[in-house]
Scaffold this active site. Structure first.
Site, PDB file in Angstrom:
ATOM      1  N   SER A 142       0.305   7.895   9.012  1.00  0.00           N
ATOM      2  CA  SER A 142      -1.126   7.846   9.188  1.00  0.00           C
ATOM      3  C   SER A 142      -0.639   7.345  10.831  1.00  0.00           C
ATOM      4  O   SER A 142      -0.554   7.027  11.656  1.00  0.00           O
ATOM      5  CB  SER A 142      -1.473   6.647   8.458  1.00  0.00           C
ATOM      6  OG  SER A 142      -2.865   6.172   8.236  1.00  0.00           O
ATOM      7  N   TYR A 157      -0.323  -2.150   5.599  1.00  0.00           N
ATOM      8  CA  TYR A 157       0.139  -0.384   5.956  1.00  0.00           C
ATOM      9  C   TYR A 157      -0.097   0.344   7.167  1.00  0.00           C
ATOM     10  O   TYR A 157       1.102   0.894   6.105  1.00  0.00           O
ATOM     11  CB  TYR A 157      -1.777   0.252   4.868  1.00  0.00           C
ATOM     12  CG  TYR A 157      -1.570   1.181   4.662  1.00  0.00           C
ATOM     13  CD1 TYR A 157      -1.274   1.961   3.534  1.00  0.00           C
ATOM     14  CD2 TYR A 157      -1.978   2.284   6.000  1.00  0.00           C
ATOM     15  CE1 TYR A 157      -0.996   3.167   3.564  1.00  0.00           C
ATOM     16  CE2 TYR A 157      -2.152   3.964   5.815  1.00  0.00           C
ATOM     17  CZ  TYR A 157      -1.629   3.677   4.437  1.00  0.00           C
ATOM     18  OH  TYR A 157      -1.985   5.578   4.082  1.00  0.00           O
TER      19      TYR A 157
END
Length: 252
Positions: A142, A157
């Site tokens: 990501s 995350y």
């Protein structure tokens, strides 16, 4: 025929990667967690185009189930593809989670760690004996792990996705003895079912978010799936150890 294993291919980026790999002539073993209907839709779409696909259930957070999953993959390889090995692994499955640092709960921290880092680590280790020499791996990370996309609430995350980037580089180094290439792909914000189907539930956020992209829109699954398929295919034969941001210039 190449054979690819794509995790989390019942929707979104994983589904797109599976479809594009099948379009390039690969057989696909795809996984799902809870969305069996989505997985069967992926299989049906591949079969409609003349390809071959098999869907298997996988809980990425349950490493104890990985040996049994490997046995399932081996059975499918023999029974469906007349193979003892596969060629391409796409570690796409995962889930979102957000909390401000001071509100982060240890239980949620552990859940995210199991799904986003421990799971891909040990799944790859478990499947590695079945991955043929000269194969390829792509780990989906990501761009939240990159400095220019730091956003409050994603400390856990993004840190885990950053760990996966580093792991990908070490995999590339260690697997190179077998000619196996490993790269990671870092999507930006992409319209998928991620985050509890956040985009579908809150479509009003899309136009404002689109303003942060140099190319003027939020990402779509095919924007990422095509790149994944390229990286594990012949076109990506001289690319390894790289983390490639695929985000349309988010926060450029």
């Amino acid at each position: 025929m190449n054979v690819a294993v794509v995790t989390g291919a019942s929707s979104g980026i994983g589904q797109s990667a599976a479809l594009h790999l099948a379009q390039r002539g690969a057989g696909v073993i795809l996984t799902y967690s809870s969305n069996k209907n989505g997985a069967m839709d992926t299989v049906a779409r591949i079969e409609e185009r003349g390809g071959t696909a098999v869907a298997l259930r996988l809980d990425l957070g349950d490493t104890a189930g990985f040996p049994a999953f490997r046995a399932e993959v081996a059975d499918v390889l023999r029974g469906t593809f007349a193979r003892d090995s596969f060629d391409q692994l796409v570690n796409n499955a995962g889930f979102a989670g957000s909390a401000m640092f001071e509100d982060a709960l240890e239980e949620e921290f552990d859940r995210l760690t199991r799904g986003l880092f421990k799971g891909p680590f040990f799944l790859t280790q478990t499947l590695l004996p079945l991955l043929g020499d000269g194969g390829a791996v792509v780990n989906v990370t990501s761009n939240s792990a990159l400095p220019h996309v730091t956003a409050p609430g994603y400390s856990v995350y993004a840190s885990l996705k950053g760990a996966l980037v580093v792991l990908s580089r070490y995999m590339a180094k260690e697997f190179s003895a077998r000619g196996i290439r490993v790269n990671s792909v870092a999507p930006g914000a992409t319209v998928t079912r991620f985050g509890g189907d956040a985009f579908a539930k809150n479509p009003e956020i899309i136009p404002e978010l689109a303003k942060t992209f140099a190319l003027g829109r939020v990402g779509e699954p095919d924007d990422i799936g095509t790149v994944i398929a390229m990286l594990v295919s012949e076109e990506g034969r001289w690319i390894t150890g790289q983390d490639i941001e695929v985000s349309g210039g988010q926060n450029l």
